[in-house]
Motif scaffolding. Structure first.
Motif, mmCIF file in Angstrom:
data_model
loop_
_atom_site.group_PDB
_atom_site.id
_atom_site.type_symbol
_atom_site.label_atom_id
_atom_site.label_comp_id
_atom_site.label_asym_id
_atom_site.label_seq_id
_atom_site.Cartn_x
_atom_site.Cartn_y
_atom_site.Cartn_z
ATOM 1 N N GLU A 275 5.225 1.035 5.188
ATOM 2 C CA GLU A 275 4.165 0.811 4.219
ATOM 3 C C GLU A 275 3.943 -0.499 4.364
ATOM 4 N N SER A 276 4.907 -1.333 4.035
ATOM 5 C CA SER A 276 4.551 -2.858 4.234
ATOM 6 C C SER A 276 4.302 -3.273 5.586
ATOM 7 N N TYR A 277 4.596 -2.613 6.598
ATOM 8 C CA TYR A 277 4.421 -3.038 7.982
ATOM 9 C C TYR A 277 2.835 -2.520 8.164
ATOM 10 N N VAL A 278 2.348 -1.549 7.583
ATOM 11 C CA VAL A 278 0.990 -1.068 7.760
ATOM 12 C C VAL A 278 0.134 -1.977 7.041
ATOM 13 N N GLN A 279 0.468 -2.308 5.959
ATOM 14 C CA GLN A 279 -0.228 -3.264 5.103
ATOM 15 C C GLN A 279 -0.533 -4.696 5.849
ATOM 16 N N ASP A 280 0.620 -5.072 6.264
ATOM 17 C CA ASP A 280 0.485 -6.370 7.218
ATOM 18 C C ASP A 280 -0.615 -6.334 8.367
ATOM 19 N N PHE B 266 -3.179 -4.201 8.466
ATOM 20 C CA PHE B 266 -4.717 -4.450 7.957
ATOM 21 C C PHE B 266 -5.008 -5.708 7.577
ATOM 22 N N THR B 267 -3.861 -6.509 6.799
ATOM 23 C CA THR B 267 -4.149 -7.685 6.212
ATOM 24 C C THR B 267 -4.627 -8.755 7.236
ATOM 25 N N ILE C 296 -5.046 3.442 10.376
ATOM 26 C CA ILE C 296 -3.797 3.571 10.740
ATOM 27 C C ILE C 296 -3.567 4.204 12.446
ATOM 28 N N MET D 207 1.074 -1.118 -0.022
ATOM 29 C CA MET D 207 -0.013 0.167 -0.088
ATOM 30 C C MET D 207 0.798 1.194 0.140
ATOM 31 N N GLU D 208 0.312 2.205 -0.693
ATOM 32 C CA GLU D 208 0.840 3.495 -0.573
ATOM 33 C C GLU D 208 0.246 4.484 0.597
ATOM 34 N N ILE D 209 1.127 4.983 1.479
ATOM 35 C CA ILE D 209 0.786 6.180 2.329
ATOM 36 C C ILE D 209 1.381 7.241 2.145
#
Length: 381
Positions: free
Chosen positions: A211-216, A218-219, A226, A1-3
């Protein structure tokens, strides 16, 4: 995801100050935030009674209101903003026999007996976290500082992490919990980290890793927003700020200003280093974690780790001999020299945890006296 990271003028400022509502006679918490907020709106002809106030807001518990500044250029502007909101609240609470109190925790109230604000996000938090969520009878001061580039966010976060114990030691004001002396300067620091995604931030080498951490998160269903990443220091992409959330509640607006000035100066210094092509030193996570515990346990008596080599110094000596002199030119540039100097005043006066223990000892252990003293401090400010 892009933040996306919102555009923000460098080193602009915002402050959040959580205040407890207490009975003016007994010092007990009173769950009347809804009534207070309605009254504040009634007194403001620009607002409907059921409209959210832009600067006076609800929090997790019905015994709390939060004062939130607008975007400020200077610490003096932020203090004036808070003072206006404080006066607006008092115009409602004074006739009610309700006083305002601020420390990292309430000394004697039972956490699980406090009503939760009727909002879906709070109900979800309590449902998920159960006993730990029901313990969040804590109050703090948060400081946002604007950054003019997304590329600065994570290096600045890493830099602020190095000063975690300094902020914790200066603000520590929660030695008592449910009527018991915990032996810690800040019980709040260790209590709040029990929530999911709370506590010390992770350190990332790039924005893409963040961004990868935040996506994880959410997933895997850990968060739905956020804002549910509740780190002690965190990026706030929607505002374009870095938010310092380390501090216990403070009873004096001058102390709030001192903490805001120290935060603003450090962020501005880090930003200038990055603008000049420099880098910000980091420490191993185990040093950072140890520093948090030491500051929570010992407050201003904490000997903290300063760097990756393991050099140590009494936290107040480091502030007085190294940090404050170094930041004086930065404070002059930002117009907060007087507020930064108030950090010295906090050190000379002693921490809130010391004062609370002294007041309790002078009153045969009566913690009601601690609350009434805190009320008087906030009144005096």
């Amino acid at each position: 995801m892009e933040i996306e990271f919102a555009k923000s003028a460098q080193s602009t400022l915002g402050v959040e100050w959580e205040l407890a509502l207490v009975d003016s006679t007994t010092g007990d918490l009173v769950s009347v935030a809804d009534e207070v907020l309605r009254g504040v709106n009634v007194n403001d002809p620009s607002l409907r009674e059921d409209e959210e106030h832009p600067h006076i807001k609800q929090e997790l518990l019905e015994n709390t209101v939060e004062l939130v500044t607008g975007v400020c250029r200077t610490v003096a502007e932020a203090k004036a903003d808070l003072a206006r909101s404080l006066a607006a609240v008092r115009r409602v609470t004074d006739p009610m026999g309700v006083e305002l109190f601020c420390a990292g925790s309430h000394p004697f109230s039972t956490p699980r007996s406090q009503p939760v604000t009727d909002k879906e996000r709070y109900a979800k938090l309590i449902d998920r976290t159960q006993w730990w969520g029901q313990q969040m009878l804590i109050f703090g001061v948060h400081v946002h500082v604007g950054l003019d580039s997304r590329d600065k966010v994570l290096p600045v976060l890493d830099g602020l992490v190095n000063y975690f114990p300094h902020f914790q030691a200066l603000s520590a004001s929660s030695p008592f919990w449910s009527g018991e002396d915990t032996g810690y300067a800040s019980q709040r620091a260790l209590m709040f980290q029990q929530l999911p995604t709370a506590g010390l931030p992770f350190q990332f080498a790039s924005w893409a890793e963040y961004e990868s951490y935040v996506q994880d998160m959410f997933t895997t269903g850990v968060i739905d927003s956020i804002s549910e990443i509740r780190w002690d220091i965190r990026p706030v992409p929607g505002l374009g700020t870095i938010e310092m959330r380390v501090c216990d509640g403070l009873a004096d607006i001058r102390d709030v200003g001192a903490i805001a000035a120290l935060t603003q100066c450090l962020v501005h210094e880090f930003s200038s280093i990055l603008d000049a092509g420099g880098s910000i030193p980091t420490m191993p996570p185990w040093h950072v974690q140890e520093n948090k515990w030491r500051a929570a346990r010992y407050g201003m008596e904490a000997i903290v780790i300063l760097d990756a080599e393991g050099n140590e110094k009494l936290v107040t000596d480091h502030l007085l001999e190294d940090v404050l002199p170094r930041l004086e030119p930065v404070a002059a540039e930002l117009g907060c020299s007087a507020e930064l100097a108030d950090v010295r005043t906090i050190i000379e006066r002693g921490g809130g945890y010391r004062r609370q223990r002294r007041i309790a000892a002078e009153n045969d252990g009566a913690l009601r006296a601690v609350v009434l003293d805190g009320i008087a401090q906030l009144r005096g400010a």
